[in-house]
Design a protein around this motif. Structure first.
Motif, PDB file in Angstrom:
ATOM      1  N   LYS A  58     -13.775 -14.482  11.519  1.00  0.00           N
ATOM      2  CA  LYS A  58     -15.082 -15.160  11.477  1.00  0.00           C
ATOM      3  C   LYS A  58     -15.115 -16.230  10.372  1.00  0.00           C
ATOM      4  CE  LYS A  58     -17.935 -11.493  13.477  1.00  0.00           C
ATOM      5  NZ  LYS A  58     -16.848 -10.649  13.981  1.00  0.00           N
ATOM      6  N   LYS A  59     -14.022 -16.981  10.282  1.00  0.00           N
ATOM      7  CA  LYS A  59     -13.919 -18.019   9.252  1.00  0.00           C
ATOM      8  C   LYS A  59     -13.589 -19.388   9.838  1.00  0.00           C
ATOM      9  CE  LYS A  59     -12.642 -14.997   5.394  1.00  0.00           C
ATOM     10  NZ  LYS A  59     -11.620 -14.680   4.362  1.00  0.00           N
ATOM     11  N   LEU A  60     -14.033 -19.629  11.082  1.00  0.00           N
ATOM     12  CA  LEU A  60     -13.810 -20.932  11.689  1.00  0.00           C
ATOM     13  C   LEU A  60     -14.601 -21.999  10.934  1.00  0.00           C
ATOM     14  CD1 LEU A  60     -14.004 -19.992  15.479  1.00  0.00           C
ATOM     15  CD2 LEU A  60     -11.986 -20.842  14.273  1.00  0.00           C
ATOM     16  N   PRO A  61     -14.055 -23.218  10.797  1.00  0.00           N
ATOM     17  CA  PRO A  61     -14.780 -24.273  10.073  1.00  0.00           C
ATOM     18  C   PRO A  61     -16.065 -24.662  10.798  1.00  0.00           C
ATOM     19  CG  PRO A  61     -12.839 -25.169  11.184  1.00  0.00           C
ATOM     20  CD  PRO A  61     -12.748 -23.675  11.289  1.00  0.00           C
ATOM     21  N   GLU A  62     -17.100 -24.969  10.029  1.00  0.00           N
ATOM     22  CA  GLU A  62     -18.394 -25.350  10.621  1.00  0.00           C
ATOM     23  C   GLU A  62     -18.320 -26.767  11.187  1.00  0.00           C
ATOM     24  OE1 GLU A  62     -21.588 -24.853   7.853  1.00  0.00           O
ATOM     25  OE2 GLU A  62     -20.750 -22.991   7.046  1.00  0.00           O
ATOM     26  N   ALA A  63     -18.886 -26.933  12.389  1.00  0.00           N
ATOM     27  CA  ALA A  63     -18.858 -28.234  13.072  1.00  0.00           C
ATOM     28  C   ALA A  63     -19.528 -29.320  12.224  1.00  0.00           C
ATOM     29  CB  ALA A  63     -19.536 -28.130  14.428  1.00  0.00           C
ATOM     30  N   ARG A  64     -20.606 -28.949  11.532  1.00  0.00           N
ATOM     31  CA  ARG A  64     -21.346 -29.922  10.712  1.00  0.00           C
ATOM     32  C   ARG A  64     -20.450 -30.479   9.601  1.00  0.00           C
ATOM     33  NH1 ARG A  64     -23.692 -29.135   6.020  1.00  0.00           N
ATOM     34  NH2 ARG A  64     -23.536 -26.869   6.229  1.00  0.00           N
ATOM     35  N   LYS A  65     -19.704 -29.595   8.952  1.00  0.00           N
ATOM     36  CA  LYS A  65     -18.824 -30.025   7.872  1.00  0.00           C
ATOM     37  C   LYS A  65     -17.677 -30.883   8.407  1.00  0.00           C
ATOM     38  CE  LYS A  65     -19.514 -26.225   4.560  1.00  0.00           C
ATOM     39  NZ  LYS A  65     -18.825 -25.111   3.867  1.00  0.00           N
ATOM     40  N   ILE A  66     -17.175 -30.485   9.582  1.00  0.00           N
ATOM     41  CA  ILE A  66     -16.079 -31.257  10.184  1.00  0.00           C
ATOM     42  C   ILE A  66     -16.532 -32.687  10.440  1.00  0.00           C
ATOM     43  CG2 ILE A  66     -14.589 -31.495  12.221  1.00  0.00           C
ATOM     44  CD1 ILE A  66     -14.637 -28.455  12.482  1.00  0.00           C
ATOM     45  N   GLY A  67     -17.774 -32.831  10.935  1.00  0.00           N
ATOM     46  CA  GLY A  67     -18.318 -34.163  11.199  1.00  0.00           C
ATOM     47  C   GLY A  67     -18.405 -35.010   9.957  1.00  0.00           C
ATOM     48  N   TYR A  69     -16.485 -34.872   7.386  1.00  0.00           N
ATOM     49  CA  TYR A  69     -15.143 -35.239   6.926  1.00  0.00           C
ATOM     50  C   TYR A  69     -14.277 -35.773   8.061  1.00  0.00           C
ATOM     51  CZ  TYR A  69     -15.825 -33.157   2.306  1.00  0.00           C
ATOM     52  OH  TYR A  69     -16.256 -32.895   1.026  1.00  0.00           O
ATOM     53  N   GLY A  70     -14.911 -36.216   9.138  1.00  0.00           N
ATOM     54  CA  GLY A  70     -14.190 -36.653  10.325  1.00  0.00           C
ATOM     55  C   GLY A  70     -13.172 -37.749  10.063  1.00  0.00           C
ATOM     56  N   TRP A  71     -13.581 -38.801   9.355  1.00  0.00           N
ATOM     57  CA  TRP A  71     -12.675 -39.933   9.106  1.00  0.00           C
ATOM     58  C   TRP A  71     -11.485 -39.520   8.252  1.00  0.00           C
ATOM     59  CZ3 TRP A  71     -11.751 -41.477   4.069  1.00  0.00           C
ATOM     60  CH2 TRP A  71     -12.630 -40.953   3.101  1.00  0.00           C
ATOM     61  N   LEU A  72     -11.762 -38.609   7.295  1.00  0.00           N
ATOM     62  CA  LEU A  72     -10.691 -38.138   6.421  1.00  0.00           C
ATOM     63  C   LEU A  72      -9.707 -37.273   7.216  1.00  0.00           C
ATOM     64  CD1 LEU A  72     -10.036 -38.480   3.419  1.00  0.00           C
ATOM     65  CD2 LEU A  72     -11.209 -36.313   2.981  1.00  0.00           C
ATOM     66  N   ALA A  73     -10.264 -36.435   8.099  1.00  0.00           N
ATOM     67  CA  ALA A  73      -9.424 -35.572   8.936  1.00  0.00           C
ATOM     68  C   ALA A  73      -8.506 -36.402   9.831  1.00  0.00           C
ATOM     69  CB  ALA A  73     -10.298 -34.648   9.781  1.00  0.00           C
ATOM     70  N   ILE A  74      -9.021 -37.513  10.357  1.00  0.00           N
ATOM     71  CA  ILE A  74      -8.221 -38.385  11.228  1.00  0.00           C
ATOM     72  C   ILE A  74      -7.021 -38.952  10.458  1.00  0.00           C
ATOM     73  CG2 ILE A  74      -8.216 -40.595  12.468  1.00  0.00           C
ATOM     74  CD1 ILE A  74     -11.138 -39.960  13.271  1.00  0.00           C
ATOM     75  N   LYS A 176      -5.865 -32.237  -0.212  1.00  0.00           N
ATOM     76  CA  LYS A 176      -6.378 -32.043  -1.574  1.00  0.00           C
ATOM     77  C   LYS A 176      -7.870 -32.360  -1.639  1.00  0.00           C
ATOM     78  CE  LYS A 176      -5.045 -32.964  -6.344  1.00  0.00           C
ATOM     79  NZ  LYS A 176      -3.979 -33.466  -7.213  1.00  0.00           N
ATOM     80  N   LEU A 177      -8.285 -33.405  -0.943  1.00  0.00           N
ATOM     81  CA  LEU A 177      -9.698 -33.791  -0.927  1.00  0.00           C
ATOM     82  C   LEU A 177     -10.541 -32.813  -0.108  1.00  0.00           C
ATOM     83  CD1 LEU A 177      -9.242 -37.644  -0.432  1.00  0.00           C
ATOM     84  CD2 LEU A 177     -10.168 -36.520  -2.477  1.00  0.00           C
ATOM     85  N   MET A 178      -9.991 -32.346   1.025  1.00  0.00           N
ATOM     86  CA  MET A 178     -10.751 -31.466   1.922  1.00  0.00           C
ATOM     87  C   MET A 178     -10.846 -30.024   1.418  1.00  0.00           C
ATOM     88  SD  MET A 178      -9.688 -32.889   5.721  1.00  0.00           S
ATOM     89  CE  MET A 178     -10.890 -31.849   6.571  1.00  0.00           C
TER      90      MET A 178
END
Length: 307
Positions: A58-67, A69-74, A176-178
Motif C-alpha cells: 500500500k505504498k504506490l505513489p500518489e497521482a497528485r504528486k506524480i503530476g 513532478y511530471g516534467w522531472l520524471a520525464i 536525488k531531487l525526487m
C-alpha cells in the motif's frame, strides 16, 4: 532500522555480482535480439514486479504528486532509458569487461554535478579519486590507445559505453531531487513504466521466438537481473551504511572480469576470455581504488574539505 552488517554486506555483494554478471549474459542475447527489445522486456518485468510489491505494501505513489513532478520524471525516464540502450548497444562492439570499466564515470559525474548544481563541496579524497580513475583508465587501455585515433568498432563501443555512464547522471540527479517526495522504490516504478513506454514502439516481440534454449536462459536472467540487483541494493542500504555498501558495489568491473574468465573456462564456445594484459588488470584495480577512495575517503581524510 537496526544495523545488520553481515546481511548488509551479503546483499551488497549480491548487487555487485548481479551487475557484474549482467553484460556477460546480455552479450549472448544481443547476438539474436536487438537492444531495444531486450531493454523493453527488462523494464516491463521490473515495473510489474515493483507494481505488485508496492501495491501489496500500500505504498504506490500518489497521482497528485506524480503530476507535480511530471516534467522531472520525464527527464529521468529519458536518462535511464538512454543508459540501458547505450550500454546494451555497446556490447555489440566491445566485450563486457571493457564496457563495464566505465561504470564509475556515473558516480564521478554525480560528484561534479553535485558541486555545480547543489553547490556541494568536493573533498580532497574525491579529487584524488578522480585522478586515480583517469590514471586507471589510461593503464586499462594501455595497449589500445591507437584504436581511438579514428571511428572503428572498438572506439564506437567505448563511446557508447561512456555515453551510457554519463547519461545515467541525468537519471541520478532526477532521483536525488525526487527523493524529497517519493521513496526510491516509488521513483523506480515511475522510471521503469516510463522507460517501457519509450521502448514499446521500437520493440520487436517476435525476436524472442528465435532464441536458442541457452540464449533464452540468458535472456530470462537479464530480465530478472534488474530485480535482483536493485532489490539487493535496496536491502543492503536498509541494513548497512551507505558508504560501506558503495565500497562493495565499486567492485562491479572486477566481478565482470572474474566472471568472464569463469564463463570462458566453463563454456569457451559461448563466452570469450577478456582480452586484457597485465597492465590492464592493474588499471582496472586502480579505477576501483579511485571509486573506493571517493566513497569512504572522507573517513581517512576528514579534515580536508576543499571547495
Amino acid at each position: 532500522m537496526k544495523q545488520q552488517p553481515l546481511l548488509g554486506f551479503i546483499f551488497a555483494l549480491i548487487t555487485a555480482m548481479a551487475w557484474g554478471s549482467l553484460p556477460i549474459a546480455l552479450k549472448q542475447v544481443l547476438a539474436i535480439m536487438n537492444a531495444q527489445t531486450i531493454v523493453w522486456y527488462r523494464f516491463v518485468v521490473a515495473a510489474l514486479a515493483l507494481l505488485f510489491l508496492l501495491a501489496y505494501k500500500k505504498k504506490l505513489p500518489e497521482a497528485r504528486k506524480i503530476g507535480q513532478y511530471g516534467w522531472l520524471a520525464i527527464i529521468g525516464v529519458l536518462g535511464l532509458a538512454g543508459n540501458f540502450l547505450l550500454f546494451s548497444s555497446s556490447l555489440n562492439y566491445i566485450e563486457p569487461s571493457i564496457a563495464q570499466i566505465f561504470i564509475h564515470l556515473s558516480s564521478f559525474g554525480m560528484l561534479i554535478c553535485g558541486v555545480l548544481i547543489f553547490k556541494e563541496t568536493l573533498g580532497l579524497h574525491q579529487k584524488i579519486g578522480i585522478l586515480l580513475l583517469l590514471i586507471g583508465l589510461g593503464l586499462f587501455f594501455n595497449d589500445r590507445i591507437g584504436t581511438f585515433s579514428g571511428l572503428n568498432q572498438y572506439s564506437t563501443g567505448v563511446i557508447l559505453s561512456v555515453s551510457a555512464a554519463l547519461v545515467w547522471v541525468t537519471y541520478g540527479m532526477v532521483q536525488k531531487l525526487m527523493l524529497r517526495k517519493f521513496s526510491s522504490q516509488q521513483i523506480l516504478l515511475m522510471m521503469y513504466f516510463g522507460c517501457a513506454m519509450v521502448f514499446t514502439p521500437m520493440a520487436d516481440f517476435s525476436q524472442v521466438s528465435a532464441l536458442t534454449p541457452f540464449a533464452l536462459a540468458c535472456f530470462i536472467y537479464c530480465c530478472l537481473n534488474t530485480l535482483i540487483g536493485y532489490g539487493a541494493y535496496a536491502e543492503a542500504l536498509n541494513r548497512w551504511d551507505v558508504s560501506k555498501v558503495s565500497v562493495v558495489v565499486t567492485l562491479v568491473p572486477l566481478f565482470t572480469i572474474f566472471f568472464s574468465h569463469i564463463a570462458h573456462a566453463i563454456s569457451p564456445e559461448h563466452f570469450n576470455a577478456p582480452e586484457l594484459n597485465s597492465i590492464s588488470y592493474i588499471g582496472a584495480f586502480i579505477v576501483v581504488c579511485g571509486a573506493i577512495l571517493s566513497a569512504i575517503g572522507h573517513k581517512l581524510l576528514p579534515s580536508h574539505k576543499i571547495k
